[in-house]
Design a protein around this motif. Sequence first.
Motif, short mmCIF file in Angstrom:
data_model
loop_
_atom_site.label_atom_id
_atom_site.label_comp_id
_atom_site.label_asym_id
_atom_site.label_seq_id
_atom_site.Cartn_x
_atom_site.Cartn_y
_atom_site.Cartn_z
N LEU A 153 -8.34 18.11 -80.44
CA LEU A 153 -7.09 18.56 -81.03
C LEU A 153 -6.61 17.60 -82.11
O LEU A 153 -6.11 18.01 -83.16
N ARG A 199 -8.49 18.29 -85.14
CA ARG A 199 -8.06 19.56 -85.75
C ARG A 199 -6.74 19.41 -86.49
O ARG A 199 -6.55 19.95 -87.57
N PHE A 200 -5.81 18.65 -85.89
CA PHE A 200 -4.54 18.42 -86.59
C PHE A 200 -4.78 17.63 -87.88
O PHE A 200 -4.17 17.90 -88.91
N ASN A 236 -5.89 19.99 -90.46
CA ASN A 236 -4.81 20.82 -90.98
C ASN A 236 -3.87 20.03 -91.89
O ASN A 236 -3.36 20.57 -92.87
N GLU A 238 -12.40 22.84 -89.64
CA GLU A 238 -11.44 22.95 -88.53
C GLU A 238 -11.87 24.06 -87.57
O GLU A 238 -11.79 23.92 -86.35
C1 LIG Z 1 -4.76 24.73 -88.03
O1 LIG Z 1 -4.46 25.81 -88.92
C2 LIG Z 1 -5.08 27.03 -88.58
C3 LIG Z 1 -4.77 28.03 -89.67
O2 LIG Z 1 -3.41 28.08 -89.96
C4 LIG Z 1 -4.59 27.48 -87.20
O3 LIG Z 1 -5.22 28.68 -86.83
C5 LIG Z 1 -4.92 26.39 -86.19
O4 LIG Z 1 -4.41 26.75 -84.93
C6 LIG Z 1 -4.32 25.06 -86.63
N1 LIG Z 1 -4.79 24.01 -85.71
C7 LIG Z 1 -3.97 23.25 -85.03
C8 LIG Z 1 -4.59 22.23 -84.16
O5 LIG Z 1 -2.76 23.35 -85.12
#
Ligand SMILES: *[C@@H]1O[C@H](CO)[C@@H](O)[C@H](O)[C@H]1NC(C)=O
Length: 196
Positions: free
Chosen positions: A60, A63-64, A67, A117
Amino acid sequence: MASISLFLSLLLVYWSMAMASTDQASTSFIRTSCSRTLYADLCYSSLSPYASQVGHDPVLLARFAMNVTVGSLKPLSSYIASALRRTPSSSSDQELAALKDCSELISDATDQVKKSEREVTGLEGLVGTQVTWRIGNAQTWLSAAITDENTCMDGFGDGSGGAGEDVEMEVRQKVKRAEQHSSISLALVNGLVKHR
Ligand SMILES: *[C@@H]1O[C@H](CO)[C@@H](O)[C@H](O)[C@H]1NC(C)=O
């Protein structure tokens, strides 16, 4: 009646203390993870706001970070487009070409970080070679994004004058910041290898 509200307020105090210590544990997890990146301070300041959602999950966290990187890249395309409009007409063809190239490179880089991501999303549920494969893909996308960002910055030459130089410096600074976020993302994705 009084004892019920006393009970409820104690419960609330207890709950907020528990939440605060969860956040604290997570922020120290984030600090440690960030210390393994090239830009530890930027990493920590951009990711600690997500502490309560990240917990202790390295996937996570990565992933953040990606983003956040997309967030720093996305507005750059329109920023460059408006920079092109502000560029003095006395600018050289080379300056204009560099900005146009950048706009394309940055939009490619944005897509690459988004793909990366998606590669690590759901990694927790996978095993064995699937995990290695996905992490490898994410590393490839992120490296490609970093190459595109560097190519964009290289296009601006040595900054030895020229009518559009202020605009170029501004774009270069913003791309540099996006490149730092990409580098942080790649370091955090690299770190996933040994968690598996
Ligand atoms: C990152 O952004 C994508 C697209 O907006 C979203 O689907 C995803 O859940 C986000 N990841 C996190 C960890 O917030």
